[in-house]
Design a protein around this motif. Structure first.
Motif, short mmCIF file in Angstrom:
data_model
loop_
_atom_site.label_atom_id
_atom_site.label_comp_id
_atom_site.label_asym_id
_atom_site.label_seq_id
_atom_site.Cartn_x
_atom_site.Cartn_y
_atom_site.Cartn_z
N ARG A 187 -8.92 1.18 -2.25
CA ARG A 187 -9.66 1.86 -1.18
C ARG A 187 -10.82 2.76 -1.57
O ARG A 187 -11.81 2.77 -1.16
CB ARG A 187 -8.59 2.90 -0.21
CG ARG A 187 -7.58 2.11 0.54
CD ARG A 187 -6.95 3.15 1.72
NE ARG A 187 -6.35 4.30 0.89
CZ ARG A 187 -7.25 5.57 0.92
NH1 ARG A 187 -8.23 5.75 1.47
NH2 ARG A 187 -6.37 6.55 0.38
N SER A 188 -10.75 3.02 -2.68
CA SER A 188 -11.74 3.93 -3.42
C SER A 188 -13.09 2.96 -3.68
O SER A 188 -14.07 3.30 -3.71
CB SER A 188 -11.30 4.44 -4.78
OG SER A 188 -10.47 5.66 -4.28
N ALA B 13 0.71 -1.26 0.08
CA ALA B 13 -0.18 0.21 0.02
C ALA B 13 0.66 1.28 0.17
O ALA B 13 0.50 2.26 -0.83
CB ALA B 13 -0.93 0.16 1.15
N GLU C 251 0.70 6.59 -1.50
CA GLU C 251 0.25 5.19 -1.68
C GLU C 251 0.44 4.65 -3.14
O GLU C 251 0.77 5.52 -4.03
CB GLU C 251 -1.10 5.22 -1.43
CG GLU C 251 -1.64 5.62 0.21
CD GLU C 251 -3.14 5.77 0.52
OE1 GLU C 251 -3.46 5.31 1.61
OE2 GLU C 251 -3.88 5.89 -0.32
N SER C 252 0.54 3.36 -3.27
CA SER C 252 0.19 2.90 -4.58
C SER C 252 -0.87 3.20 -5.28
O SER C 252 -1.73 3.41 -4.74
CB SER C 252 0.73 1.45 -4.53
OG SER C 252 -0.14 0.64 -3.90
N GLU C 253 -0.97 3.23 -6.60
CA GLU C 253 -2.02 3.53 -7.45
C GLU C 253 -2.89 2.11 -7.21
O GLU C 253 -4.09 2.71 -7.19
CB GLU C 253 -1.69 3.42 -8.77
CG GLU C 253 -2.81 3.90 -9.80
CD GLU C 253 -1.92 4.10 -11.46
OE1 GLU C 253 -3.37 4.32 -12.05
OE2 GLU C 253 -1.22 4.04 -11.31
N ASP D 228 -11.16 4.68 4.65
CA ASP D 228 -9.92 5.68 5.06
C ASP D 228 -8.80 4.77 5.74
O ASP D 228 -8.96 3.78 6.55
CB ASP D 228 -10.02 6.71 5.76
CG ASP D 228 -10.92 7.74 4.86
OD1 ASP D 228 -10.94 7.56 3.85
OD2 ASP D 228 -11.99 8.51 5.66
N TRP E 44 -3.42 0.43 -4.79
CA TRP E 44 -3.86 0.42 -3.33
C TRP E 44 -5.10 1.43 -3.24
O TRP E 44 -6.24 1.41 -2.51
CB TRP E 44 -3.08 0.68 -2.12
CG TRP E 44 -3.36 0.80 -0.81
CD1 TRP E 44 -3.17 2.08 -0.10
CD2 TRP E 44 -4.19 -0.05 0.06
NE1 TRP E 44 -3.89 2.05 1.04
CE2 TRP E 44 -4.33 0.59 1.11
CE3 TRP E 44 -4.40 -1.68 -0.24
CZ2 TRP E 44 -4.94 -0.35 2.21
CZ3 TRP E 44 -4.77 -2.08 0.71
CH2 TRP E 44 -5.32 -1.47 2.04
N THR E 45 -4.61 2.84 -3.91
CA THR E 45 -5.82 3.75 -3.89
C THR E 45 -6.90 3.53 -4.59
O THR E 45 -8.16 3.76 -4.23
CB THR E 45 -5.06 4.97 -4.60
OG1 THR E 45 -3.97 5.31 -3.92
CG2 THR E 45 -5.93 6.11 -4.45
N THR E 46 -6.90 2.61 -5.71
CA THR E 46 -7.93 2.15 -6.40
C THR E 46 -8.88 1.20 -5.52
O THR E 46 -10.09 1.19 -5.41
CB THR E 46 -7.69 1.39 -7.62
OG1 THR E 46 -6.86 2.61 -8.34
CG2 THR E 46 -9.00 0.98 -8.50
#
Length: 357
Positions: free
Chosen positions: A47-48, A27, A39-41, A53, A43-45
């Motif tokens: 979480r979204s 992450a 953050e890694s791309e 959070d 991991w951001t995807t």
């Protein structure tokens, strides 16, 4: 990520406030000052997709108190349920045991509490956000090498030979590994637990072995099929007969044609077809296919059970009569017309050839 997906599914929802993390590498690409993180791309995807959070603890002793009793609880669980270390043949069975232990843990009452863990969670579960309509796709896209394998976590898994040089989508689970072509599963393997391990399936290499039959005897895929029991003694007997009749190359090709029948017919039906062909003294793949279809139809449409009082088929039944159809020609009206004349055709016999005097 798959662990998160399974956890959200087990909880029945997603935490609405945040989830604490110890700066896990998948992450966090870079730890900045304070609680800032790059953050890694992917991991951001992720979480979204689930809408939660992340709360990143401060590294070192300064943030040790922020983790709560997670590590202590992990040690307690290990000492209570995993000592001695369970001896299981697969991760699937281990996860099954852990699921049973987890259900029993819901009845445990913590020190100083009056209600069980399961009762407390039932009350807190109302604070969870609902799950999205679809799970996050945790698969990766990998390229198939020239040996018709893909490398995942330093382990090698075979895929059908037609995908050599192409990219396939891979879904790595805790118990198994799935390989997809679009939405279709083209390979399924139990997950390997040791690095540099190999998992080969004989069916994935049949097209290659059909061109190079000499590689069949020493192939790792054949050794794996024998160890798993999918290449049975019936296959061995058929192969020996084919080699004796047609020689090494042609006999191996005959065997491979029979093995290809497993892709469209049940294994039991193919084995029955091979046995019937060997019994009839034939090693033709066509004969095996015909006998396999007979066995498959017999399995799908079972014959009615014989009455124990019925005589065997070869017994002479007393009182049997031979019935014949009545002669119906006498009932036809008589034809009194004269026979046709052939005088016109006789003229063709006396006609002179063209150009003669």
């Amino acid at each position: 990520m798959e662990g998160h997906v399974e956890a959200f599914r087990a909880l029945g929802g997603v935490p609405t406030r945040h989830i604490r993390y110890d700066n896990l590498k998948p992450a966090v690409r870079q730890v900045c000052t304070g609680r800032n993180r790059v953050e890694s791309e992917r991991w951001t995807t992720f979480r979204s997709h689930y809408g939660f959070d992340a709360f990143y603890c401060i590294p070192g002793e300064e943030g040790a108190h922020e983790k709560g009793g997670v590590e202590q609880e992990g040690g307690r669980f290990r000492r209570a349920h995993l000592v001695p270390v369970p001896d299981v043949p697969s991760l699937e069975e281990l996860n099954g045991r852990l699921a049973i232990i987890d259900e029993a843990e819901d009845e445990r009452i913590l020190r100083g509490k009056l209600t069980s863990i399961g009762f407390n969670f039932l009350i807190e579960s109302e604070e969870l956000a609902p799950l999205p309509s679809e799970d996050f796709e945790c698969g990766l896209t990998l390229k198939v090498d020239r040996t018709s394998r893909i490398s995942v976590r330093q382990c090698h898994y075979s895929v059908p030979a037609r995908f050599i040089g192409e990219r396939v989508r891979v879904l790595l689970r805790g118990n198994e590994l799935l390989v997809f072509e679009r939405r279709n599963v083209v390979a399924r393997h139990p997950r390997l637990t040791q690095r540099y391990g190999y998992r080969d399936v004989l069916d994935h290499y049949l097209e290659i072995l059909l061109v190079k039959p000499g590689a069949m005897a020493g192939s790792t895929a054949l050794a794996a099929a024998r160890a798993e029991g999918t290449f049975t003694a019936v296959h061995e007997a058929f192969w020996a007969s084919a080699l004796k009749t047609h020689g090494d190359a042609a006999g191996t090709r005959v065997l491979i044609e029979v093995l290809l029948l497993h892709r469209r017919m049940p294994a039991d039906a193919v084995l029955a077809g091979i046995k019937a062909a060997i019994k009839a003294g034939s090693i033709s793949p066509d004969v095996v296919a015909i006998e396999a279809r007979k066995a498959e139809s017999t399995t799908l449409i079972p014959e009615p059970e014989d009455d124990e009082n019925d005589p065997p088929p070869w017994a002479d039944i007393p009182g049997g009569q031979l019935l014949s159809l009545p002669a119906r020609r006498a009932e036809l009206p008589q034809d009194n017309r004269p026979p046709p004349s052939v005088d016109v055709y006789d003229q063709l016999l006396t006609r002179l050839p063209k150009g003669s005097a």
